[in-house]
Design a protein around this motif. Structure first.
Motif, short mmCIF file in Angstrom:
data_model
loop_
_atom_site.label_atom_id
_atom_site.label_comp_id
_atom_site.label_asym_id
_atom_site.label_seq_id
_atom_site.Cartn_x
_atom_site.Cartn_y
_atom_site.Cartn_z
N ASP A 163 0.84 20.25 -58.88
CA ASP A 163 0.02 20.75 -58.13
C ASP A 163 0.25 21.21 -56.86
OD1 ASP A 163 -2.85 19.39 -59.19
OD2 ASP A 163 -2.76 17.90 -57.68
N GLY A 164 -0.09 22.39 -56.75
CA GLY A 164 0.48 23.52 -55.73
C GLY A 164 1.10 23.87 -55.73
N GLY A 180 9.03 28.96 -53.09
CA GLY A 180 8.88 28.41 -54.96
C GLY A 180 8.21 27.52 -55.37
N ARG A 181 6.39 28.69 -54.16
CA ARG A 181 5.23 27.43 -54.40
C ARG A 181 4.10 28.26 -55.49
NH1 ARG A 181 5.76 24.58 -49.52
NH2 ARG A 181 4.13 27.46 -49.04
N PHE A 240 -4.33 25.23 -49.63
CA PHE A 240 -3.32 24.14 -50.24
C PHE A 240 -3.48 23.83 -49.06
CE2 PHE A 240 -2.34 26.58 -53.90
CZ PHE A 240 -2.03 25.45 -54.50
N GLY A 241 -4.57 23.81 -47.98
CA GLY A 241 -3.91 23.74 -46.30
C GLY A 241 -3.93 22.32 -45.57
N LEU A 242 -4.49 21.97 -44.54
CA LEU A 242 -4.10 20.99 -44.34
C LEU A 242 -5.56 20.45 -44.31
CD1 LEU A 242 -3.00 18.13 -42.11
CD2 LEU A 242 -3.57 19.35 -40.61
N SER A 281 -14.28 16.89 -54.18
CA SER A 281 -13.38 16.22 -55.08
C SER A 281 -12.88 17.22 -55.37
CB SER A 281 -14.12 16.29 -56.35
OG SER A 281 -15.05 17.63 -56.53
N GLU A 282 -12.52 18.81 -54.87
CA GLU A 282 -11.28 19.69 -55.21
C GLU A 282 -11.20 20.55 -54.21
OE1 GLU A 282 -13.29 23.17 -57.59
OE2 GLU A 282 -11.99 21.50 -58.33
N PRO A 283 -10.33 21.03 -54.60
CA PRO A 283 -9.51 22.24 -52.94
C PRO A 283 -10.73 23.33 -52.58
CG PRO A 283 -7.51 21.70 -54.09
CD PRO A 283 -8.78 21.80 -54.51
#
Lengths: 415, 317
Positions: free
Chosen positions: A178-179, A259-260, B157-159, B171-173
């Motif tokens: 993930d990510g 690096g993502r 992918f943030g806070l 359930s998902e971003p």
């Protein structure tokens, strides 16, 4: 007493108005280049020029890149335009339609120039409306930056060279954890909203496609649809980082540096940011994966002369100085770019690192393409392209529908 | 009673005027009384010109086919207005502007009043100063900093996505700023965060003018927090609420930097407001006359709100 007072008034008025009048031997150079340099290189460059040309004074006007385009247009409208202009290729057709640019053909044909026109990077010189409008100070080929650590973790030994390998590696990298994503696509509407020209066009050119027929839009052709389909398939496979419609070019670069993402399609000049910001990254750069076509999108910093300049001769003297192999090499090295004058390439090659050497190979061996320069409304056009690509990745439009929508809206804009 | 009807007031002008200088004598009172006006005249002229010339030019530009890029523009009267009013993108931006303005002002008012009540509470003085200082911070940041920070917070992918997933709310971003279904909500969140401190500070000063006796009387009558709020605080703050809300409405209606830097009017045109449409027409498409036409429409609506605000202020005085 009265005469004295009148003289004093006249002197005061003349002193006040002096800055408004252009003086012989004084030229203004508007650009963003110095804003992207922290070493004071351009101040020194101007000082060196003035030392060699004591009869010419250069006023260096520096603005951030995002402001220069609108400044050139508004300055021109009110008659205070600079003499020498720092330019970006996509602005060519827009600016010449407004009458901002001076044709450079007569200047380029002079025998006493410090350079050979045949040595200059070809793309910005291509004639539009039968004339040449700008010359290249430097050049950046678009490349694919690669995080080799992620490539290896995903089970591959070498970076991808064709679309099939690219799709497979991006998917495998996205599956790592993930990510982490295979590749980022910066399709945000946030200004300059030019993500597709940074990522989609290099892929299209490497696929042998084009988007313009002269100055007429030609977006709904099979090669464009094929490239859009490739992007859609990558997205459906989860290979593209989530949030493409809000991802800016800056974020895309930062995510790669951190690096993502496994791959980043962007100008080669970003290699210096990547290596300096994250020296531990296992990094390399390669040609944008292609389907056998050796063509690359070229970007660079260009120079032009204002059509309204009162000092065109002095303006050309400065341009001529900047294009001489010795000075051009210094300017390229300062920007970590390749020179606009290929005669300066050997000088640049001497101190080049391996990423710059790879860019030189691309520059020497492949075909440079830049089509937005032919677009009558370049900024509006790439903004439209961004909106339609967002809709396609969202699943609201098929690649064919997106291509047709871009074509229709471009034709409307061109009118 | 002494009346000086036969000559200048010597107490002001000094010795009486000489017979051989009648013109100077006539001008002296004028120059004396007019001197303050002469001193402020340059400032007034510059200020007047800075206000009126751009205003005039924008209206004038809207009456030509395309200024700035056309060296010899043609007068088209209200042609640009006809084109604009038949353009769906104008009405779409107009609708978004109403949603953004009303949503933002409501957000500012609700959060601003709520926080003003909290930081007006009778707690430790140092703690109160600390909270007041911290809560006013969003007002200090520039639009660029605010937009950049919220982009990072709202990133897939943030806070915010992380917290919402951790709480099990999603359930998902989600791509808050990149999805047309959520982008306006996300923008309203950013605008609310950026704009509440002004309302909070205004209400805080208003709250301190409410007589304590009213609360004491209400408490004797058995009123709780909400009763005191509805029947004492709000009626007492009504003039402040009205004035501040109108001022906020005027500012938010023409707000440009925060929207442009957060979403650029996208995705697609989901968050395009009239101010961003003006900029897009002018500096992306070089349609300066069309841009001036949209600007005039913003001007007319803002002027109407301003008149309402001035009327309210006059009534308060």
């Amino acid at each position: 007493m009265m005469k004295f007072r009148l003289r004093a008034w006249a002197l005061a008025a003349a002193t006040t108005l002096t800055p408004l009048a252009s003086q012989a031997g004084e030229i203004e150079w508007l650009q963003w280049f110095a804003a992207e340099d922290t070493t004071g290189f351009y101040d020194k460059l101007v000082a060196d020029f003035e030392a060699q040309h004591p009869d010419i004074t250069v006023k260096l006007v520096t603005q951030p890149f995002g402001k220069v385009r609108e400044s050139i247009v508004t300055d021109n409208a009110i008659g205070v335009g600079s003499d020498v202009l720092g330019l970006n290729m996509p602005w060519t057709k827009e600016f010449l339609d407004i009458g901002i640019l001076e044709p450079l053909d007569d200047y380029l044909a002079r025998e006493d120039n410090s350079f050979d026109t045949a040595d200059l990077i070809e793309a910005p010189l291509g004639k539009i409306d039968g004339k040449t409008w700008m010359v290249p100070l430097n050049a950046f080929p678009f490349v694919m930056h690669v995080n080799m650590e992620l490539v290896r973790k995903a089970g591959f030994d070498a970076p991808p060279s064709n679309w099939e390998e690219f799709a497979a590696q991006a998917k495998a990298i996205s599956a790592l954890q993930d990510g982490i994503s295979g590749v980022g696509m910066p399709f945000s509407s946030q200004p300059p909203s030019n993500g597709p020209i940074l990522t989609f066009l290099p892929l299209l050119y490497a696929n042998g496609g084009r988007i313009m027929d002269g100055t007429t839009p030609n977006f709904d052709n099979p090669k464009v649809v094929e490239t859009l389909q490739f992007l859609k398939d990558m997205n459906d496979a989860g290979s593209i980082a989530p949030g493409a419609a809000s991802r800016t070019g800056g974020v895309d670069l930062e995510e790669f540096i951190a690096g993502r993402t496994g791959f980043l399609i962007s100008p080669g000049v970003h290699s210096s940011s990547i290596t300096s910001r994250n020296p531990d990254l296992d990094y390399t750069l390669v040609r944008v994966p292609s389907n056998g076509e050796k063509a690359y999108r070229v970007h660079g910093w260009e120079l032009g002369i204002s059509a309204d300049s009162d000092n065109k001769e002095d303006a050309w003297t400065l341009v001529n100085y900047l294009l001489s192999p010795e000075v051009n090499a210094k300017a390229a090295v300062a920007a970590n770019a390749l020179p606009g004058n290929l005669a300066a390439l050997d000088v640049v090659r001497k101190g080049a690192d391996k990423t710059l050497i790879k860019q030189i190979e691309i520059l020497e061996g492949d075909t440079p393409v830049e089509e937005m320069r032919q677009s009558p409304k370049a900024a509006g056009s790439w903004s439209v392209m961004t909106e339609e690509l967002q809709a396609m990745l969202r699943g609201d439009k098929s690649p064919e529908e997106a291509a047709a929508a871009v074509q229709a809206r471009w034709l409307e804009l061109a009118q | 009673m002494h009346s000086n009807t036969h000559g200048p007031d010597t107490s002001v002008l000094g010795p009486p005027a000489q017979k051989d200088k009648p013109v100077t004598a006539t001008l002296r009172p004028m120059t004396t009384r007019g001197a303050p006006y002469l001193f402020v005249l340059p400032g007034l002229v510059i200020l007047g010109a800075l206000l009126s010339v751009p205003l005039y030019k924008v209206v004038e530009y809207s009456l030509y086919d395309n200024v700035i890029v056309e060296h010899d523009p043609t007068y088209v009267g209200f042609g640009n207005y006809t084109t604009l009013f038949s353009d769906p993108s104008y009405w779409s931006a107009g609708f978004n502007t109403v949603v953004f303005t009303v949503g933002s002002v409501l957000g500012h008012m609700i959060v601003g009043i709520g926080l003003a009540l909290l930081v007006n509470a009778d707690i430790n003085a140092r703690a109160r100063t600390f909270f007041r200082s911290m809560l006013v911070l969003p007002w200090i940041f520039t639009a660029v900093v605010v937009a950049l920070n919220w982009q990072l917070l709202l990133n897939p992918f943030g806070l915010i996505n992380y917290v919402l997933q951790w709480l099990g709310l999603i359930s998902e971003p989600l791509d808050w700023l990149g999805n047309p279904d959520y982008a306006m909500w996300a923008l309203l969140l950013i605008s609310t965060w950026r704009g509440y401190p002004f309302i909070m500070v205004s209400f805080l000063s208003g709250l301190q003018t409410v007589p304590k006796e009213l609360y004491e009387a209400a408490e004797i009558d058995g009123a709780g927090f909400w009763h005191k709020f509805w029947h004492v605080t709000l009626p007492q703050l009504k003039p402040v609420i009205y004035g501040v809300a109108l001022l906020d409405l005027i500012w938010t209606f023409q707000l440009f930097p925060l929207v442009w830097l957060s979403t650029g009017g996208g995705p697609g045109r989901a968050t395009e407001v009239l101010s961003t449409l003006t900029f897009r027409l002018a500096f992306v498409d070089f349609q300066f006359s069309q841009a001036a036409t949209v600007a005039v429409s913003i001007l007319i609506i803002s002027a109407a709100f301003t008149l309402l605000y001035l009327r309210n202020e006059a009534r308060r005085v």
